[in-house]
Design a protein around this motif. Structure first.
Motif, mmCIF file in Angstrom:
data_model
loop_
_atom_site.group_PDB
_atom_site.id
_atom_site.type_symbol
_atom_site.label_atom_id
_atom_site.label_comp_id
_atom_site.label_asym_id
_atom_site.label_seq_id
_atom_site.Cartn_x
_atom_site.Cartn_y
_atom_site.Cartn_z
ATOM 1 N N ARG A 190 -4.348 2.295 -5.030
ATOM 2 C CA ARG A 190 -5.560 1.699 -5.608
ATOM 3 C C ARG A 190 -5.583 1.796 -7.131
ATOM 4 O O ARG A 190 -6.204 0.955 -7.799
ATOM 5 N N ILE A 228 -5.446 8.991 -5.774
ATOM 6 C CA ILE A 228 -5.965 7.653 -5.448
ATOM 7 C C ILE A 228 -4.880 6.745 -4.862
ATOM 8 O O ILE A 228 -5.167 5.843 -4.079
ATOM 9 N N ASN A 244 0.851 -1.181 0.000
ATOM 10 C CA ASN A 244 0.000 0.000 0.000
ATOM 11 C C ASN A 244 0.890 1.235 0.000
ATOM 12 O O ASN A 244 2.065 1.159 -0.370
#
Length: 252
Positions: A230, A227, A125
């Motif tokens: 993602r 974003i 992430n």
């Protein structure tokens, strides 16, 4: 450029916009522009050289966009960028001297491996993680190797840099993306300097495509910053897989 019809030029400009957008997020813009240039009738060496002209502007625009957002300090990357420039220059100078066929066979496997890694590995992430090597070692080993490859062949350079920043430097996905761009710009610039003498790029066409690259890269960087992982992860998986399939198709 004078030998190309207007519709072909407009097609190449549109391809450059798409490439700038994709490259600013996940790398792999050359997957779009190099085939487009070759379909337009440019011989391989001239297509690669012209691609470097417009690619420099796209990578540079993305680097500035990410720097303005505070994701990367370009001044701290000056040393690594110099190494990347030298690596790209040397790689391009060795195009005719080194056998690249074996590398072309290995590349699809490596790219599919990268796609699987980013698709399936949990915990990838925008958060930083443990760093495995120091910045000095990273700059002295990983950066010149990937930059040399960029000058020698090029496909997948953005994905390779991303993997290094994530796995070795411990950066999160968005931060890693931001840090690839100046190095990609520098290795592209080094390759362009060498190709300018042997590939004879179409400068006017390259600059026309560069304007579209700038627009696409600006839009892509803004979307990535909004974003984050993602959008970066899926696009990286798609571009790496598409590039691997294209390389396999070329061999067949």
């Amino acid at each position: 450029m004078l030998d190309l019809s207007l519709d072909i030029i407009l097609m190449l400009i549109a391809a450059a916009f798409a490439a700038g957008f994709v490259d600013a997020i996940a790398g792999g813009g050359g997957l779009i522009t190099v085939p487009a240039l070759m379909l337009a009738g440019l011989p391989p060496a001239q297509a690669l050289a012209t691609n470097k002209v417009q690619g420099v502007f796209g990578a540079g625009t993305a680097a500035i966009s990410y720097a303005r957002s505070g994701l990367v300090d370009l001044r701290q990357q000056k040393g690594a960028a110099a190494v990347a420039f030298a690596g790209g220059l040397l790689g391009a100078m060795c195009v005719a001297a080194l056998p690249t066929d074996l590398l072309r066979y290995v590349l699809p496997v490596v790219l599919i491996g990268i796609a699987v890694f980013f698709a399936l590995k949990p915990g990838l992430n925008d958060m930083d993680r443990t760093r495995r090597i120091s910045p000095v070692v990273f700059t002295a080993t990983f950066v010149p190797a990937i930059a040399f490859y960029d000058g020698l062949l090029g496909p997948g350079t953005g994905a390779f840099l991303m993997l290094g920043w994530v796995m070795l430097a411990g950066y999160g996905i968005l931060k890693a993306t931001a840090h690839t761009k100046l190095l990609n710009f520098a290795s592209n610039l080094g390759g362009l300097v060498a190709f300018a003498f042997v590939g004879k790029p179409l400068w006017l066409l390259g600059l026309a495509m560069a304007a579209a690259q700038i627009a696409g890269a600006t839009l892509g960087a803004r979307l990535a910053m909004r974003i984050g992982a993602r959008v970066i992860k899926p696009l990286l998986v798609i571009t790496s897989t598409a590039l691997a399939l294209r390389l396999i198709w070329q061999m067949l």
